[in-house]
Design a protein around this motif. Structure first.
Motif, PDB file in Angstrom:
ATOM      1  N   ALA A 412      -6.903   0.877   2.811  1.00 52.38           N
ATOM      2  CA  ALA A 412      -7.536  -0.515   2.396  1.00 52.38           C
ATOM      3  C   ALA A 412      -8.510  -0.110   0.960  1.00 52.38           C
ATOM      4  CB  ALA A 412      -8.509  -0.976   3.376  1.00 52.38           C
ATOM      5  N   ASP A 420      -8.291  -7.450   1.701  1.00 51.00           N
ATOM      6  CA  ASP A 420      -7.588  -6.086   1.615  1.00 51.00           C
ATOM      7  C   ASP A 420      -6.372  -6.491   2.640  1.00 51.00           C
ATOM      8  OD1 ASP A 420      -9.085  -4.567   0.401  1.00 51.00           O
ATOM      9  OD2 ASP A 420     -10.373  -3.587   2.154  1.00 51.00           O
ATOM     10  N   GLU A 421      -6.500  -7.322   3.693  1.00 48.50           N
ATOM     11  CA  GLU A 421      -5.140  -7.506   4.230  1.00 48.50           C
ATOM     12  C   GLU A 421      -4.067  -8.463   3.344  1.00 48.50           C
ATOM     13  OE1 GLU A 421      -2.094  -8.630   7.204  1.00 48.50           O
ATOM     14  OE2 GLU A 421      -3.827  -7.127   7.077  1.00 48.50           O
ATOM     15  N   ARG A 424      -2.399  -5.689   1.333  1.00 44.17           N
ATOM     16  CA  ARG A 424      -1.519  -5.037   2.407  1.00 44.17           C
ATOM     17  C   ARG A 424      -0.199  -5.693   2.567  1.00 44.17           C
ATOM     18  NH1 ARG A 424       0.284  -3.941   7.450  1.00 44.17           N
ATOM     19  NH2 ARG A 424      -0.527  -6.081   8.239  1.00 44.17           N
TER      20      ARG A 424
END
Length: 570
Positions: A412, A420-421, A424
């Motif tokens: 992250a 951050d997700e 990703r």
């Protein structure tokens, strides 16, 4: 001495006697729904205007039932039942698509909607039956308990007075469209949206178009398309909620971020969507029909349902006239927003939804890429194929980690956990797309492919990080004004064993409805008369479609398509 005259029972005694005669339980049966409605109003409505609208709507419902039944207790209970159902449905809809129920939902109820609800909620059918078995005896009890009878004519007059007051208030203080994204004001927004929806429908129907034009489009013929060179297989990829987050200040991105947004020639190009944060079907309409959802005004939310069976114009139809087979891979049930009916109306011959594909809940991009590779191998030999791949892994919520087994080496960058997700998932998308390109090269050696990707809209959190100084109301007004900063995503053109054709239509920035035109130009496909006309608009308006001349160009094209028989019943 004569006794004092008996003054008779006091007023208080008379009232108490009347109450005793009627029965406290019967009075409670009349009063309870109204008390519950007041509590619900203070819980769900947030300002004076919405509460006034709530009271007027409550009056309309009550006096409607009283006009029919004459019993105020039963009428209040029926009205409360309807309001509670509206609140529950609004919260359910908001959880799914971030909008509450409005009057147009009622106008748009159809077989697809009911089938979709029963598909995604398999126990809903029994819940409805169970609720009916419980409710009917209660309604009968209220019918028996209610001691009052109200004359129909005064009830009708009161209903009309409430309706007139609501129409007057809604006309002079219309509810802003952006408030539909707020999870409150369910009853007031529903009734006020009814006033504006009926007004708009009377003014222009479901879709705006020019009143008349002396121009005419030639109806395209099936055998009129003769490409000069070899026709490439065309793949259009719907990249869910994807945009270049570097447009926001202060966001940390991983090394190499941004290459996913580049085309075969190294350029980054901007795609201006017509939705923000959720309704992917707006862009679905743009890229398949090649038209603007904004032409539907307040009805735009239902654009694919309205266009199903009515808008017989689009990229798949144009490609079929040039000898293409057409196929679509869809990540949800085909009944959602009439996706199956709409896509087939625009020329998709083979529509495969999540059930057909064997998808289980949300699948990663690689699931759809692998399915596409397998299905492409089964196509008709020596016949080009158009494939629409609709991805969904980057859909909200980003508060939970999607498929933690994928991309195990991810680190992250250090933003908010949800951002951050999101990053990703974008990295997963980029990695799996590269694997898909490698699969095309390996499985179909020497065959030409044109691949066009686009971000269907920005994620729901994007306005807050793009405009951190604005509150929700100010952002809502920016969205209503179609501020390009809040609608900009990307589109990218790639190729395998094929050199995209250079064209002045492949602009650095385009409105979503022009993407079908860009694809045909880059593939070297001759344009049919409707797309040739739209290309002239594109060049005149420098890549802007609905926003050009305050919508006049879009309305004119809609009229041409109506007169040519490509749009009907709108």
């Amino acid at each position: 001495m004569a006794s004092a005259p008996n003054p008779g029972p006091s007023a208080t005694t008379a009232v108490l006697a009347s109450v005793a005669a009627v029965g406290i339980w019967r009075l409670l049966a009349v009063a309870a729904p109204h008390v519950a409605a007041l509590a619900l109003m203070y819980e769900t409505e947030t300002d004076f205007g919405s509460r006034l609208s709530f009271l007027l709507a409550w009056g309309i419902l009550n006096f409607f039932w009283i006009t029919l039944l004459r019993r105020p207790a039963l009428s209040g209970a029926l009205s409360l039942t309807m309001v509670v159902m509206l609140v529950l449905l609004s919260r359910l809809k908001h959880d799914v698509v971030q909008m509450t129920v409005n009057f147009i939902d009622l106008m748009m109820i159809d077989r697809d909607t009911v089938a979709f609800l029963f598909t995604i909620f398999p126990n809903l059918r029994w819940s409805v039956i169970g609720a009916g078995l419980v409710t009917l005896p209660l309604m009968y009890a209220l019918w028996w308990l209610d001691p009052f009878r109200i004359r129909r004519l005064p009830a009708l007059a009161c209903k009309l007075a409430c309706l007139a007051a609501l129409v007057f208030y809604s006309a002079y203080h219309p509810d802003e469209a952006w408030r539909g994204y707020y999870d409150d004001g369910y009853l007031s927004k529903f009734f006020r949206s009814g006033v504006t929806a009926v007004s708009d429908f009377v003014e222009y129907g479901f879709m705006e178009s020019a009143a008349a034009t002396n121009e005419r489009l030639n109806i395209p013929l099936v055998d009129a398309c003769h490409p000069a060179g070899r026709r490439p297989n065309i793949i259009m990829i719907h990249d869910e909620s994807s945009f270049d987050i570097r447009a926001a200040q202060g966001i940390k991105v991983p090394p190499g971020y941004g290459s996913h947004f580049k085309s075969w020639d190294g350029k980054e190009r901007t795609f201006l969507a017509e939705s923000n944060g959720g309704p992917s079907w707006f862009t679905e309409y743009n890229v398949l029909a090649g038209l603007s959802s904004r032409s539907f005004g307040r009805f735009a939310y239902f654009v694919t349902r309205l266009a199903s069976g009515r808008v017989e114009r689009g990229l798949p139809l144009s490609l079929r006239r040039c000898g293409y087979d057409t196929m679509s891979l869809y990540p949800a049930y085909g009944g959602f927003m009439s996706a199956r009916g709409f896509q087939m109306t625009t020329g998709v011959e083979r529509f495969l939804d999540s059930h057909d594909l064997g998808a289980k809940d949300v699948e990663p991009d690689s699931f759809f890429y692998d399915k596409a590779l397998r299905l492409m191998a089964e196509r008709t030999p020596n016949k080009p194929l158009f494939t629409f791949i609709y991805l969904g892994a980057n859909h909200f919520p980003w508060e939970t980690r999607f498929r933690p087994d994928l991309l195990p080496n991810w680190r992250a960058p250090g933003n908010l956990p949800s951002i951050d997700e999101y990053l990703r998932r974008q990295a997963m998308s980029a990695e799996q797309y590269k694997a898909f390109l490698a699969g095309l090269t390996k499985n179909f050696p020497g065959e030409p492919f044109l691949i066009v990707r686009y971000g269907d809209h920005q994620p729901e959190f994007a306005p807050a990080i793009l405009e951190p100084g604005l509150d929700e109301g100010a952002i809502g007004k920016r969205l209503d004004a179609y501020d390009p900063r809040l609608y900009a995503t990307y589109y990218a053109i790639d190729a395998v064993n094929f050199e995209p054709v250079k064209s002045d239509a492949v602009m650095d920035t385009i409105d979503g409805p022009y993407l079908p035109l860009v694809i045909q130009e880059a593939a070297g496909i001759p344009l049919d008369p409707s797309f040739a006309e739209q290309k002239e608009i594109m060049l005149r308006c420098k890549g802007i479609f609905y926003g050009c001349k305050d919508g006049a160009e879009a309305r004119r094209l809609n009229r041409l398509l109506i007169d040519a028989g490509m749009i009907r019943g709108l």
